[in-house]
Design a protein around this motif. Sequence first.
Motif, PDB file in Angstrom:
ATOM      1  N   VAL A 243       0.848  -1.189   0.000  1.00 39.89           N
ATOM      2  CA  VAL A 243       0.000   0.000   0.000  1.00 39.89           C
ATOM      3  C   VAL A 243       0.889   1.245   0.000  1.00 39.89           C
ATOM      4  CG1 VAL A 243      -1.890  -1.186   1.169  1.00 39.89           C
ATOM      5  CG2 VAL A 243      -0.202   0.075   2.513  1.00 39.89           C
ATOM      6  N   ALA A 244       0.428   2.271  -0.699  1.00 39.09           N
ATOM      7  CA  ALA A 244       1.210   3.507  -0.804  1.00 39.09           C
ATOM      8  C   ALA A 244       0.369   4.732  -0.485  1.00 39.09           C
ATOM      9  CB  ALA A 244       1.793   3.625  -2.215  1.00 39.09           C
ATOM     10  N   PHE A 245      -0.858   4.510   0.005  1.00 39.62           N
ATOM     11  CA  PHE A 245      -1.763   5.644   0.181  1.00 39.62           C
ATOM     12  C   PHE A 245      -1.559   6.423   1.479  1.00 39.62           C
ATOM     13  CE2 PHE A 245      -4.291   1.718   1.073  1.00 39.62           C
ATOM     14  CZ  PHE A 245      -4.415   1.852   2.447  1.00 39.62           C
ATOM     15  N   THR A 246      -0.558   6.071   2.265  1.00 42.15           N
ATOM     16  CA  THR A 246      -0.218   6.919   3.415  1.00 42.15           C
ATOM     17  C   THR A 246       0.768   8.023   3.019  1.00 42.15           C
ATOM     18  OG1 THR A 246       1.536   5.383   4.067  1.00 42.15           O
ATOM     19  CG2 THR A 246      -0.617   5.072   5.086  1.00 42.15           C
ATOM     20  N   ASP A 247       1.246   7.985   1.783  1.00 40.03           N
ATOM     21  CA  ASP A 247       2.143   9.014   1.256  1.00 40.03           C
ATOM     22  C   ASP A 247       1.445  10.374   1.334  1.00 40.03           C
ATOM     23  OD1 ASP A 247       3.482  10.809  -0.536  1.00 40.03           O
ATOM     24  OD2 ASP A 247       4.282   9.115  -1.659  1.00 40.03           O
TER      25      ASP A 247
ATOM     26  N   GLU B 164      -5.492  10.600   8.715  1.00 41.42           N
ATOM     27  CA  GLU B 164      -5.985   9.689   9.755  1.00 41.42           C
ATOM     28  C   GLU B 164      -6.636   8.453   9.138  1.00 41.42           C
ATOM     29  OE1 GLU B 164      -7.051  12.997  13.254  1.00 41.42           O
ATOM     30  OE2 GLU B 164      -8.584  12.334  11.816  1.00 41.42           O
ATOM     31  N   TYR B 165      -7.448   8.685   8.138  1.00 41.44           N
ATOM     32  CA  TYR B 165      -8.148   7.562   7.522  1.00 41.44           C
ATOM     33  C   TYR B 165      -7.173   6.619   6.825  1.00 41.44           C
ATOM     34  CZ  TYR B 165     -11.346   4.891   4.595  1.00 41.44           C
ATOM     35  OH  TYR B 165     -12.038   3.865   3.994  1.00 41.44           O
ATOM     36  N   CYS B 166      -6.261   7.164   6.045  1.00 43.31           N
ATOM     37  CA  CYS B 166      -5.322   6.320   5.310  1.00 43.31           C
ATOM     38  C   CYS B 166      -4.419   5.533   6.259  1.00 43.31           C
ATOM     39  CB  CYS B 166      -4.489   7.172   4.353  1.00 43.31           C
ATOM     40  SG  CYS B 166      -5.443   7.811   2.952  1.00 43.31           S
ATOM     41  N   ASP B 167      -3.985   6.154   7.341  1.00 37.99           N
ATOM     42  CA  ASP B 167      -3.177   5.439   8.327  1.00 37.99           C
ATOM     43  C   ASP B 167      -3.954   4.279   8.933  1.00 37.99           C
ATOM     44  OD1 ASP B 167      -1.028   7.113   7.907  1.00 37.99           O
ATOM     45  OD2 ASP B 167      -1.435   8.385   9.658  1.00 37.99           O
TER      46      ASP B 167
ATOM     47  N   GLN C  41      -3.114  -1.293   7.321  1.00 35.98           N
ATOM     48  CA  GLN C  41      -2.915  -2.701   7.681  1.00 35.98           C
ATOM     49  C   GLN C  41      -3.996  -3.623   7.108  1.00 35.98           C
ATOM     50  OE1 GLN C  41      -2.336  -3.430  11.860  1.00 35.98           O
ATOM     51  NE2 GLN C  41      -2.300  -5.656  11.621  1.00 35.98           N
ATOM     52  N   PRO C  42      -5.295  -3.314   7.297  1.00 26.94           N
ATOM     53  CA  PRO C  42      -6.305  -4.226   6.734  1.00 26.94           C
ATOM     54  C   PRO C  42      -6.262  -4.309   5.216  1.00 26.94           C
ATOM     55  CG  PRO C  42      -7.338  -2.239   7.627  1.00 26.94           C
ATOM     56  CD  PRO C  42      -5.930  -2.241   8.105  1.00 26.94           C
ATOM     57  N   VAL C  43      -5.954  -3.206   4.551  1.00 24.36           N
ATOM     58  CA  VAL C  43      -5.856  -3.250   3.089  1.00 24.36           C
ATOM     59  C   VAL C  43      -4.653  -4.071   2.657  1.00 24.36           C
ATOM     60  CG1 VAL C  43      -5.469  -1.856   1.010  1.00 24.36           C
ATOM     61  CG2 VAL C  43      -7.105  -1.086   2.740  1.00 24.36           C
ATOM     62  N   GLN C  44      -3.528  -3.932   3.355  1.00 21.83           N
ATOM     63  CA  GLN C  44      -2.338  -4.703   3.012  1.00 21.83           C
ATOM     64  C   GLN C  44      -2.590  -6.202   3.163  1.00 21.83           C
ATOM     65  OE1 GLN C  44       0.871  -3.449   1.885  1.00 21.83           O
ATOM     66  NE2 GLN C  44       0.895  -5.612   1.321  1.00 21.83           N
TER      67      GLN C  44
END
Length: 451
Positions: free
Chosen positions: A238-242, A426-429, A433-436
């Motif tokens: 996953v890269a959406f916490t960037d 906050e949402y992306c963080d 884990q569940p998405v990964q």
Amino acid sequence: MKKILSILLAAALGAAVLTGCGQTPASAPASAAPGASGASAPAAGEKTHLKFMGWGNDAEVATFQAMIDQFEEKYPDVEVEYIVVPSGDFDTKLQNMIAAGDQPDVFYCSVDWVMKYAATGNLLDMTSYVNDNEIFDVDNIWANAIDIYRYDGTALGSGPIYALPKDVSAFAVVYNKDLFKAAGITPPTESEPWDWNDYRDAAVKLTNGDVYGTGMYSLESAVWSNGADWLDADLSKVAFTDPKFTEALQYVADLRCKDHAAPTSAEEASLSSYDRFMQGKLGMLGVGSWSTADLWNCEFDWDVMDWPVSPSTGDKAVWFGSAGLAVSPTSKNAGAACDLAAFLAFNEDAQRTSYTTGMSVPTLKDMAYGEYSAMDKGPANKNGFLNVLADYGRLATQSRTFNQEWWSEFNSGIDAVYDGEMTAQEYCDSMAQPVQQLLDKSIEQQKALSK
């Protein structure tokens, strides 16, 4: 392996669906060559019978029936049985037909299904046909529209071709020209494009009383134009916490929860932004080229524009879509089946039937830039659609993974961001884990079929 395949295909399939199991995607038999047949010629006076299965609303069914009639006129020795299945039931119906040994000769194949059906040996490799046929010139087809149906056993975009595009769908911004004029807003041009800030300013200015400036902005456009993505380049993490991703998501959310320029989630549930636009109560909206026929019925003046660029990168991006026309590797008349798929995808008369009824943009580039662009029906700025196909359109990230469960998980609570209950970061963080975990399962499933 059978248990794994049953899970992957979400149905209790028999041994027929396991054709090619444990192998790399099956190669096309020689019968896929142009004009060839996978079976002995029919008896004198008999016609070659093909089953074609698709989905669609009444307008699409009528359009495809007209194209089938054109095919049968050109190929009088072939008759086509057209089977229509609701889109929500289509995948299950197809799996059951495969299990029963009754797979349609030609059938719709969503790009999201290409990997699983190719990996289980249920799609004919059409590469040799594409390179040598009498119906179309591959150089005259949008490159993306062919490449998204390539699969090399690892990733989409390279390797054998397993389907032809039944259509190509561009996603552009449609806007109400009457509302723009009343608000004193000058729309962007190709030489002077808008960035996010310009779009936001226009959306706020258009919002007045019961009129909203915009529907929800395309998250794909915002994320990709800002140099981010949901997953890394290998599609394994996953890269959406960037911060580049969360900045784009926050921009999209702020149009609703901060600027109040887009309908709330409750308002959207009671009246969609699409219907609101059609009623003249919304200024701008992301819309697909498949909606052209609907837009012709608008009682106000409208047009389409390119998506704005990111102010950080100066780039623009958005997704483009397509559903494929695939051929069964067990077809007794593979050559005729390939001809039908190619005719429906690329024949000039068939494409003219499709675009003149507002169903799609031509898959043929010379037709798209020629007679389609010269057509007196809207949009006036047809490049708003064509630029997506020729320049900045991308295949959706979730379509490039073996299954889309991780994508559904990511979107499961995203309204909390759009409604201002959580920040994008906050949402992306919280979802990383569940998405990964679901992404890891998708990768494991793909590996299990490639052994």
